[in-house]
Design a protein around this motif. Structure first.
Motif, short mmCIF file in Angstrom:
data_model
loop_
_atom_site.label_atom_id
_atom_site.label_comp_id
_atom_site.label_asym_id
_atom_site.label_seq_id
_atom_site.Cartn_x
_atom_site.Cartn_y
_atom_site.Cartn_z
N ASP A 185 3.43 6.05 -5.64
CA ASP A 185 3.22 6.21 -7.28
C ASP A 185 1.83 7.05 -7.72
O ASP A 185 0.93 6.48 -7.63
N GLN A 186 1.95 8.31 -8.32
CA GLN A 186 0.85 9.08 -8.55
C GLN A 186 -0.26 8.22 -9.21
O GLN A 186 -1.32 8.44 -9.29
N ASP A 187 0.37 7.60 -10.35
CA ASP A 187 -0.77 7.02 -11.19
C ASP A 187 -1.47 5.77 -10.52
O ASP A 187 -2.57 5.13 -11.10
N LEU A 188 -1.00 5.18 -9.35
CA LEU A 188 -1.75 4.11 -8.75
C LEU A 188 -2.38 4.34 -7.48
O LEU A 188 -2.81 3.76 -6.87
N GLN A 189 -2.43 5.85 -7.13
CA GLN A 189 -2.91 5.98 -5.85
C GLN A 189 -4.49 5.77 -5.45
O GLN A 189 -4.88 5.68 -4.48
N ALA A 190 -4.89 5.67 -6.67
CA ALA A 190 -6.59 5.21 -6.81
C ALA A 190 -6.49 4.09 -5.97
O ALA A 190 -7.68 3.52 -5.42
N ILE A 191 -5.82 2.97 -6.56
CA ILE A 191 -6.02 1.61 -5.90
C ILE A 191 -5.56 1.63 -4.47
O ILE A 191 -6.05 1.08 -3.78
N GLY A 192 -4.53 2.50 -4.30
CA GLY A 192 -4.02 2.51 -2.91
C GLY A 192 -5.09 2.98 -2.26
O GLY A 192 -5.11 2.78 -0.73
N ARG A 193 -6.09 4.05 -2.46
CA ARG A 193 -7.08 4.43 -1.72
C ARG A 193 -8.16 3.68 -1.20
O ARG A 193 -8.82 3.90 -0.21
N ALA A 198 0.85 -1.15 -0.17
CA ALA A 198 -0.18 -0.05 -0.08
C ALA A 198 0.98 1.20 -0.08
O ALA A 198 0.46 2.16 -0.79
N GLN A 199 1.80 1.24 0.83
CA GLN A 199 2.81 2.37 0.91
C GLN A 199 3.37 2.77 -0.81
O GLN A 199 3.44 3.93 -1.09
N ARG A 200 3.97 1.38 -1.26
CA ARG A 200 4.23 1.66 -2.76
C ARG A 200 3.40 2.21 -3.58
O ARG A 200 3.65 3.14 -4.32
N LEU A 201 2.20 2.02 -3.40
CA LEU A 201 1.06 2.58 -4.27
C LEU A 201 0.86 4.13 -3.94
O LEU A 201 0.65 4.84 -4.74
N ALA A 202 0.87 4.20 -2.56
CA ALA A 202 0.89 5.88 -2.23
C ALA A 202 1.95 6.60 -3.08
O ALA A 202 1.85 8.00 -3.05
N TRP A 249 -4.40 -6.91 -2.34
CA TRP A 249 -2.91 -6.99 -2.18
C TRP A 249 -2.32 -7.42 -3.30
O TRP A 249 -1.46 -6.91 -3.83
N GLN A 250 -2.77 -8.73 -3.67
CA GLN A 250 -2.16 -9.59 -5.08
C GLN A 250 -2.28 -8.59 -6.21
O GLN A 250 -1.31 -8.30 -7.04
N LEU A 251 -3.61 -8.12 -6.55
CA LEU A 251 -3.77 -7.08 -7.85
C LEU A 251 -2.87 -5.88 -7.53
O LEU A 251 -2.53 -5.42 -8.59
N ALA A 252 -2.84 -5.37 -6.22
CA ALA A 252 -2.00 -4.19 -6.47
C ALA A 252 -0.37 -4.30 -6.59
O ALA A 252 0.21 -3.75 -7.23
N GLU A 253 0.12 -5.49 -6.32
CA GLU A 253 1.24 -6.01 -6.64
C GLU A 253 1.40 -6.27 -8.15
O GLU A 253 2.54 -5.74 -8.60
N SER A 254 0.25 -6.66 -8.74
CA SER A 254 0.19 -6.89 -10.18
C SER A 254 0.38 -5.67 -10.76
O SER A 254 1.14 -5.55 -11.81
N ALA A 255 -0.55 -4.52 -10.14
CA ALA A 255 -0.24 -3.27 -10.93
C ALA A 255 0.94 -2.60 -10.79
O ALA A 255 1.30 -1.84 -11.79
N LEU A 256 1.50 -2.47 -9.72
CA LEU A 256 2.92 -2.06 -9.54
C LEU A 256 3.82 -2.73 -10.69
O LEU A 256 4.55 -2.04 -11.54
#
Length: 596
Positions: A480-488, A474-478, A533-540
């Motif tokens: 990355d500006q392009d992925l913050q919506a997933i992190g939210r 989640a911190q890695r998503l935060a 969590w797993q799809l967030a990893e995939s998105a990164l």
């Protein structure tokens, strides 16, 4: 009618881009597992699933297995397909090389297993049960049992079963009444009846090796007095040839909602002199040994759910692309369009697709831990990995199978009225999926195991380590500006999971009934957040691949959209599930039985 196609590209993404195969290839015994080898195995398995198993799925469902005068006849084409399965070496993928197995990591065999279940669940059940029986004999059987049975079972020449349930003993194995009487030669004579025995009788192989729970004379009451026995259909001579028929017979087959081609047998042991059996391990430790099979089977049933979900999605997507009906909303044109253009159909398809990819990725994460727990050189690392496996198996089993029913139901919905008609094939997936939440312990049993044995018992230590890993993503998503919506969505989902864990840990010992009301919602919450969590990893990873300018840009962009959809539509449910876990117990217990 469309045939199953293995989702090879997504499987390759998990193995290669997510780095799971690199991780496993560092383990002892896995050094030769390269990306090219894994890709070749998956490609060949995909061909077998699509070309051999998938065409038999509908015909097997319609014909079913048949019981005639004690003999069971599998559906047309089943025997030939099974012989091809054995000749291809598919039964032995992850088995130990000492007895003829190929020793491949569970990571690879789990993906192959998904293909069998996606193409033809009724067929895939047979090798799944055999593999569980193999594992129990490998870990607790005597040298004689290993030498007698493992080579033939690993090759697939013989199959195996699990014999737990009896008419009076469903999930309550303490009520098992089958008895085993010791003989002077060290064998036992087994008497009793077992029900719901998958592939308990069939014509695919010349022998069937039953693993049977029974009680010896003087055994303690309850689960502590159960022993485990190997009881073959045909006795095995000293030279390995088959001898006389054992005193075990099939008295009927169950008539079921789905999986019609899989024979579910009622077996009678010892109607005459007693079925000859051999003790596995020690007396009165049978349930402990059977749980070896149960854990392996629970993970595999979760894989069944994933395979069925993928197949239901593929069929629905093909129909949505072909079915022309209605105007496109907002397009300003009166032209008729395929229903895939309709917003609600797209929502349903993405709900199916995103959960499929989340479930697959999570199961593979658990498979990596299985391989690590089995093979890693460091004891502490093995223990941590096994703790993760033990924690996550109820989630993989329960969440994936509950999803499978919902996803198969969405598949029917996308077909509209045609989905309710058997000829489209959509209804079969829903009928077949329905058993998966019951197999090897219902969702309620999985959830009770999860909150009791896996979370409350260690005061949330194992789940806490997983949550730490989630927070790191989640911190890695935060960042990355392009992925913050997933992190939210992921961040609050993790917080909701933490709150539910804290409630379970603090209340389980003092208010166990209240905590237990929320067990299934908690399992769903855990699966939902773990999938995110797993799809967030995939998105990164997909975002990195896009920035590097790799080929298949459309594939990686689709990964990002899929993760975003899951965050907005699936992860968003986490707070509501946490509320049900924390606040839902009192009302459920307040009502009198007569008021229900």
């Amino acid at each position: 009618m469309s045939q199953y196609t293995a989702p090879l590209r997504d499987m390759q993404f998990i193995l290669n881009e997510l780095g799971h195969l690199d991780q496993v290839s560092q383990l002892p015994g896995c050094e030769d597992i390269t990306g090219d080898l894994a890709d070749a195995i998956l490609a060949e398995a995909g061909k077998f699933a699509q070309g051999v198993l998938s065409p038999l799925n509908v015909s097997g469902d319609r014909e079913g297995a048949r019981w005639v005068d004690g003999q069971v006849h599998t559906a047309t084409g089943w025997h030939k397909a099974y012989q091809q399965f054995v000749e291809g070496g598919w039964n032995a993928l992850s088995c130990e090389p000492e007895y003829g197995g190929q020793g491949l990591p569970r990571l690879v065999s789990a993906l192959v297993e998904e293909m069998w279940n996606g193409a033809n669940l009724s067929f895939g059940l047979c090798p799944m049960l055999t593999r569980g029986a193999i594992e129990a004999i490998e870990l607790r059987g005597s040298d004689l049992l290993k030498e007698t049975y493992l080579p033939k079972m690993i090759s697939g020449e013989w199959t195996g079963t699990m014999n737990l349930t009896e008419p009076q003993a469903g999930s309550d194995l303490a009520a098992v009444r089958s008895r085993a009487e010791p003989q002077a030669d060290g064998t036992y004579r087994v008497h009793g009846q077992k029900i719901f025995i998958t592939y308990g009788e069939h014509d695919l192989t010349e022998n069937i090796v039953h693993l049977v729970l029974a009680r010896v004379p003087g055994a303690p009451e309850g689960v502590k007095g159960i022993s485990l026995f190997v009881v073959p259909k045909f006795l095995v001579e000293a030279d390995g040839s088959l001898g006389a028929r054992n005193d075990v017979r099939c008295v009927s087959l169950e008539h079921k909602l789905g999986i019609h081609a899989s024979p579910t047998a009622v077996l009678a042991f010892g109607d005459n002199s007693g079925a000859i059996g051999w003790l596995v391990g020690e007396e009165n430790r049978g349930l402990e040994y059977m749980f070896i099979m149960m854990n392996a089977a629970r993970f595999s049933v979760g894989i069944e759910g994933i395979g069925l979900s993928e197949r239901a999605y593929q069929r629905a997507l093909a129909y949505a692309r072909d079915r022309v009906q209605g105007n496109e909303i907002g397009a300003g044109s009166r032209d008729k369009v395929a229903i895939v253009r309709h917003p609600d159909v797209r929502r349903m398809l993405l709900s199916m697709k995103s959960r499929n990819e989340a479930m697959r990725a999570l199961a593979c994460q658990v498979a990596v831990a299985m391989d690590t727990a089995h093979r890693h050189g460091d004891l502490q690392q093995r223990q941590h990995s096994q703790a993760f496996v033990d924690l996550m198996i109820p989630v993989v089993k329960g969440w994936s199978t509950e999803n499978a029913i919902d996803i198969a139901s969405l598949g029917v919905q996308i077909h509209g009225g045609m989905g309710f008609i058997e000829e489209t094939g959509a209804a079969q997936h829903l009928r077949d999926a329905r058993i998966t939440t019951i197999y090897e312990g219902t969702t309620g049993i999985q959830a009770a195991d999860l909150i009791g044995r896996k979370i409350a018992r260690d005061k949330g230590l194992a789940v806490g380590r997983v949550i730490e890993r989630m927070h790191a993503v989640a911190q890695r998503l935060a960042d990355d500006q392009d992925l913050q919506a997933i992190g939210r969505a992921l961040g609050p989902g993790i917080v909701a999971l933490e709150q539910a864990v804290d409630f379970i840990v603090s209340s389980y010992d003092t208010r166990v009934a209240v905590a237990s009301v929320g067990a299934v919602p908690f399992l769903e919450l855990f699966g939902t957040v773990a999938g995110g969590w797993q799809l967030a990893e995939s998105a990164l990873v997909a975002q990195r691949c896009l920035k590097e300018g790799r080929a298949e840009q459309d594939f990686y962009r689709a990964k990002l959209v899929t993760a975003r959809f899951y965050a907005d539509h699936i992860l968003a449910r986490a707070s509501g599930l946490a509320h049900a876990v924390i606040h839902g117990g009192d009302a459920a217990l307040a009502m009198d039985d007569e008021q229900l």
